[in-house]
Design a protein around this motif. Sequence first.
Motif, mmCIF file in Angstrom:
data_model
loop_
_atom_site.group_PDB
_atom_site.id
_atom_site.type_symbol
_atom_site.label_atom_id
_atom_site.label_comp_id
_atom_site.label_asym_id
_atom_site.label_seq_id
_atom_site.Cartn_x
_atom_site.Cartn_y
_atom_site.Cartn_z
ATOM 1 N N GLN A 1 0.835 -1.203 0.000
ATOM 2 C CA GLN A 1 0.000 0.000 0.000
ATOM 3 C C GLN A 1 0.869 1.252 0.000
ATOM 4 O O GLN A 1 1.941 1.278 0.602
ATOM 5 C CB GLN A 1 -0.930 0.000 1.213
ATOM 6 N N THR A 2 0.367 2.280 -0.666
ATOM 7 C CA THR A 2 1.126 3.514 -0.832
ATOM 8 C C THR A 2 0.480 4.656 -0.067
ATOM 9 O O THR A 2 -0.667 4.571 0.363
ATOM 10 C CB THR A 2 1.210 3.899 -2.321
ATOM 11 N N ARG B 1 -1.378 4.693 4.021
ATOM 12 C CA ARG B 1 -1.562 3.382 3.373
ATOM 13 C C ARG B 1 -2.981 3.267 2.826
ATOM 14 O O ARG B 1 -3.730 2.356 3.162
ATOM 15 C CB ARG B 1 -1.294 2.248 4.374
ATOM 16 N N SER C 1 3.014 -1.428 -7.508
ATOM 17 C CA SER C 1 3.223 -2.272 -6.327
ATOM 18 C C SER C 1 2.679 -3.680 -6.565
ATOM 19 O O SER C 1 3.274 -4.664 -6.109
ATOM 20 C CB SER C 1 2.556 -1.642 -5.099
#
Length: 210
Positions: free
Chosen positions: A82-83, A87, A94
């Motif tokens: 998660q970015t 998140r 990803s």
Amino acid sequence: MDHTCIPEEMHESMKSSKVLAGDILLNITGGSIGRSCVVPTNFKEGNVNQHVSIIRLKKDNPNFLQSILSSWRGQKLIFEGQTGSGREGLNFESIKGFKVSFPTVSEQQKIASFLSLLSERIKTQIKIIEQLETLMSGLRQKIFSRQLRFKDDEGNDFPKWEEKNLIQLASRIISKNKENNQNVLTISAQQGLISQLKFFNKSVAVSIPQ
């Protein structure tokens, strides 16, 4: 996953979001992030929105990969992928970076079929449990309203029920536990009285009176 009908022209203009049979759909944002499914073989065509990623394998078994994504190992990959500071979601980069071990396609098929069989068995058992819970709820209502009465071992009616205040049947416990132990109990709707340690699977703080 919810679905909405869209015009044919719009469907054709959304080629990058087209869903085909055998695709893996992975939720990449929101509270359902990490949930996934395999599109059934009898599905024709559809589209997804920006909250869902389409994973289309070249030759490997999609049910095998979906099982990995649903496992604790796959969920760990999703969490770590998660970015953003909070998140808040996955992106395609990803997802492409997920490292997964694959056996041969024939072994993938064996594993996927075995897990699918177990999944179907679980669904059947859940349905049976739900039916029994519904039955028990209805019987409880009839029993406690005395619409349904039992008989004793000789086939005779039991005496009429008596109304009593709970204080006539039980006493209030006000003494404190002075033993230094971890046997703290809680109530589970499914399991009844159980240890908090087992229920929460973590240490429970216990206050010891001085």
